[in-house]
Scaffold this motif. Structure first.
Motif, mmCIF file in Angstrom:
data_model
loop_
_atom_site.group_PDB
_atom_site.id
_atom_site.type_symbol
_atom_site.label_atom_id
_atom_site.label_comp_id
_atom_site.label_asym_id
_atom_site.label_seq_id
_atom_site.Cartn_x
_atom_site.Cartn_y
_atom_site.Cartn_z
ATOM 1 N N TYR A 46 0.807 -1.211 0.000
ATOM 2 C CA TYR A 46 0.000 0.000 0.000
ATOM 3 C C TYR A 46 0.849 1.274 0.000
ATOM 4 O O TYR A 46 0.342 2.380 -0.226
ATOM 5 C CB TYR A 46 -0.945 0.032 1.213
ATOM 6 N N ARG A 47 2.170 1.132 0.235
ATOM 7 C CA ARG A 47 3.009 2.307 0.469
ATOM 8 C C ARG A 47 4.148 2.460 -0.533
ATOM 9 O O ARG A 47 4.558 3.574 -0.860
ATOM 10 C CB ARG A 47 3.580 2.226 1.887
ATOM 11 N N ASP A 48 4.685 1.365 -1.023
ATOM 12 C CA ASP A 48 5.890 1.396 -1.856
ATOM 13 C C ASP A 48 5.531 1.575 -3.329
ATOM 14 O O ASP A 48 4.928 0.698 -3.949
ATOM 15 C CB ASP A 48 6.681 0.107 -1.660
ATOM 16 N N GLY A 49 5.935 2.711 -3.897
ATOM 17 C CA GLY A 49 5.654 2.984 -5.299
ATOM 18 C C GLY A 49 6.710 2.483 -6.255
ATOM 19 O O GLY A 49 6.513 2.525 -7.474
ATOM 20 N N GLY A 50 7.821 1.998 -5.730
ATOM 21 C CA GLY A 50 8.875 1.463 -6.580
ATOM 22 C C GLY A 50 9.812 2.541 -7.094
ATOM 23 O O GLY A 50 9.462 3.717 -7.172
ATOM 24 N N GLY A 51 11.023 2.126 -7.434
ATOM 25 C CA GLY A 51 12.013 3.075 -7.911
ATOM 26 C C GLY A 51 12.692 3.802 -6.767
ATOM 27 O O GLY A 51 12.385 3.591 -5.594
ATOM 28 N N ALA A 52 13.612 4.695 -7.111
ATOM 29 C CA ALA A 52 14.409 5.381 -6.096
ATOM 30 C C ALA A 52 13.556 6.227 -5.166
ATOM 31 O O ALA A 52 13.792 6.274 -3.957
ATOM 32 C CB ALA A 52 15.461 6.257 -6.780
ATOM 33 N N GLY A 74 9.868 6.254 -5.361
ATOM 34 C CA GLY A 74 8.474 5.824 -5.306
ATOM 35 C C GLY A 74 7.610 6.192 -6.489
ATOM 36 O O GLY A 74 6.390 6.043 -6.434
ATOM 37 N N ALA A 75 8.195 6.671 -7.604
ATOM 38 C CA ALA A 75 7.394 7.142 -8.737
ATOM 39 C C ALA A 75 7.144 6.081 -9.803
ATOM 40 O O ALA A 75 6.375 6.320 -10.744
ATOM 41 C CB ALA A 75 8.075 8.347 -9.389
ATOM 42 N N GLU A 76 7.745 4.930 -9.666
ATOM 43 C CA GLU A 76 7.699 3.917 -10.728
ATOM 44 C C GLU A 76 6.279 3.475 -11.052
ATOM 45 O O GLU A 76 5.877 3.392 -12.221
ATOM 46 C CB GLU A 76 8.547 2.712 -10.305
ATOM 47 N N LEU A 77 5.467 3.185 -10.035
ATOM 48 C CA LEU A 77 4.107 2.711 -10.273
ATOM 49 C C LEU A 77 3.247 3.808 -10.903
ATOM 50 O O LEU A 77 2.443 3.536 -11.801
ATOM 51 C CB LEU A 77 3.483 2.213 -8.975
ATOM 52 N N SER A 78 3.403 5.041 -10.459
ATOM 53 C CA SER A 78 2.630 6.144 -11.026
ATOM 54 C C SER A 78 2.909 6.285 -12.521
ATOM 55 O O SER A 78 1.988 6.475 -13.323
ATOM 56 C CB SER A 78 2.959 7.452 -10.305
ATOM 57 N N LEU A 79 4.173 6.192 -12.912
ATOM 58 C CA LEU A 79 4.525 6.283 -14.330
ATOM 59 C C LEU A 79 3.937 5.121 -15.116
ATOM 60 O O LEU A 79 3.451 5.295 -16.242
ATOM 61 C CB LEU A 79 6.043 6.319 -14.485
#
Length: 317
Positions: free
Chosen positions: A222-228, A230-235
């Motif tokens: 629920y918290r980790d967006g990925g990448g350095a 946290g923007a990976e999932l949003s992209l």
């Protein structure tokens, strides 16, 4: 679709609890985790004295605060658990306008925690504003990474004729979304497992998302967006959504951005995808500085601030 027909016996008990709290006039606005922690650490706030303390502040309580039969039923359904000789709710109930939504109890440490908080309120405002401003028909909509189902429920209530999909990879989120939809009285919402949009087909007139956007060492879903930062999932959500928008359809993305040396790397990454004649888009900061305490954690040493932004993309042709 009658949402209640798809609930297990335990989740029917949870739904009945929500209805009881509504009838009793229960109201609770969920703060940030840090505020929640600080308030609960105050003198005299360690144990629950009322239902708002139990189901809002997640404070432990002794037998006798809740009717014995109801307590037993909630324990049997897994809503209440024993902790150090006291009882504690595994869920919280939060208010959003006239809605009441169930989500994970505090603290949200587990991998399958379902989060609700200040971001949820801001996300709701962005969706409500879009629905008010847009006159485009919505026949089919999706809430990607639905969590407690806030986005999907708001859309389903505002557009009763639309088919609304609440999508998540977290089975616990899909379960609680279904409970929340039943409590909200919406019948045009379906909760389905999907990794972003990979497990559903077709085009959408509206896609909304409030994905995780932090870099979380514990890698909580629920918290980790990925990448350095946290923007990976949003992209990824933007990239997958662009090809799935019907003509005139929109993507409404609410997310967080780590600003490094005054630069918005998320916006820089978006431009090549969005600067096309077939898309119109807007991008604005909603709050320039949230979760400041995260700047003290590993990996955020170069980050000046974390802003929350709203991206709206519309397919023109």
């Amino acid at each position: 679709m009658n949402q209640e027909e798809h609930l297990s016996a335990n989740d029917v008990t949870l739904l009945q609890l929500g209805r009881r709290l509504q009838a009793d006039g229960y109201h609770f606005i969920t703060p940030t985790p840090l505020t929640h922690k600080w308030v609960n650490q105050r003198s005299g706030q360690h144990h629950a004295k009322c239902l708002r303390d139990v189901f809002g502040w997640s404070r432990p309580f002794a037998t006798g605060l809740i009717d014995v039969d109801e307590q037993r039923q909630l324990q049997d359904a897994g809503v209440l658990e024993c902790e150090g000789g006291l009882l504690k709710s595994r869920v919280r109930w939060s208010s959003l306008d006239d809605l009441l939504l169930v989500h994970s109890g505090f603290p949200t440490d587990s991998q399958d925690a379902v989060f609700f908080g200040p971001d949820s309120y801001r996300f709701a405002q962005v969706i409500q504003r879009h629905l008010q401003d847009s006159f485009a028909p919505i026949r089919r909509a999706a809430d990607v990474g639905c969590g407690s189902g806030v986005g999907a429920i708001l859309i389903a209530r505002a557009r009763r004729d639309a088919e609304v999909l609440a999508l998540d990879i977290n089975a616990n989120a899909l379960r609680l979304t279904t409970v929340n939809a039943a409590l909200a009285g919406v019948s045009n919402l379906t909760a389905r497992h999907s990794d972003v949009l990979q497990d559903v087909e077709g085009e959408f007139d509206l896609i909304v998302a409030n994905p995780p956007y932090m870099a979380d060492p514990a890698a909580r879903t629920y918290r980790d967006g990925g990448g350095a930062f946290g923007a990976e999932l949003s992209l990824r959500i933007v990239e997958e959504s662009l090809g799935r928008l019907a003509q005139g359809g929109s993507l409404v993305l609410y997310t967080g951005v780590a600003m490094v040396e005054g630069r918005d790397a998320f916006l820089d990454a978006l431009r090549p995808m969005l600067d096309r004649p077939d898309f119109g888009w807007t991008y604005r900061e909603i709050d320039p500085d949230v979760f400041g305490e995260e700047l003290l954690t590993a990996g955020y040493q170069r980050v000046e601030r974390i802003a929350v932004v709203a991206l709206i993309v519309t397919r023109m042709v």
